[in-house]
Design a protein around this motif. Structure first.
Motif, mmCIF file in Angstrom:
data_model
loop_
_atom_site.group_PDB
_atom_site.id
_atom_site.type_symbol
_atom_site.label_atom_id
_atom_site.label_comp_id
_atom_site.label_asym_id
_atom_site.label_seq_id
_atom_site.Cartn_x
_atom_site.Cartn_y
_atom_site.Cartn_z
ATOM 1 N N UNK A 78 0.850 -1.186 0.118
ATOM 2 C CA UNK A 78 0.219 0.159 -0.224
ATOM 3 C C UNK A 78 0.501 1.296 0.123
ATOM 4 N N UNK A 79 1.759 1.053 1.012
ATOM 5 C CA UNK A 79 2.629 2.390 0.658
ATOM 6 C C UNK A 79 3.735 2.931 -0.484
ATOM 7 N N UNK A 80 3.974 1.896 -1.295
ATOM 8 C CA UNK A 80 4.459 1.325 -2.692
ATOM 9 C C UNK A 80 3.660 1.976 -3.421
ATOM 10 N N UNK A 81 2.671 1.196 -3.530
ATOM 11 C CA UNK A 81 1.406 2.542 -4.210
ATOM 12 C C UNK A 81 1.200 3.395 -3.843
ATOM 13 N N UNK A 82 0.877 3.980 -3.434
ATOM 14 C CA UNK A 82 1.080 5.178 -2.694
ATOM 15 C C UNK A 82 1.843 6.684 -3.580
ATOM 16 N N UNK A 83 3.271 6.081 -2.857
ATOM 17 C CA UNK A 83 4.684 6.641 -3.296
ATOM 18 C C UNK A 83 4.022 6.922 -4.982
#
Length: 77
Positions: free
Chosen positions: A7-12
């Motif tokens: 989720x953090x990677x996709x948000x970034x």
């Protein structure tokens, strides 16, 4: 842990990609001597957003009041 990392990677990725997306350019200037007599705004038309914002704020306040009232009624029982 892996789901949170994904989720953090996709948000970034989406956040960085959104910074590089160009907006639509301004329209071309009107031709034929338009606006020489002051019959149209020089920078294009302006959209009245004041009444829309007022409507949005009023609806949000009404929704908040309803939620508080419902919570109060629920606690009363």
């Amino acid at each position: 842990m892996n789901k949170q990392l994904i989720k953090i990677a996709l948000f970034a990725i989406f956040f960085i990609a959104a910074q590089n997306i160009p907006a639509q350019g301004p329209p071309p200037p009107p031709g034929g001597g338009h606006n020489l007599e002051g019959d149209a705004p020089a920078g294009g038309g302006t959209a009245p957003i004041g009444s829309g914002m007022l409507l949005l704020i009023t609806m949000a306040a009404g929704y908040g009041v309803k939620k508080v009232y419902d919570k109060k009624e629920e606690n009363r029982d």
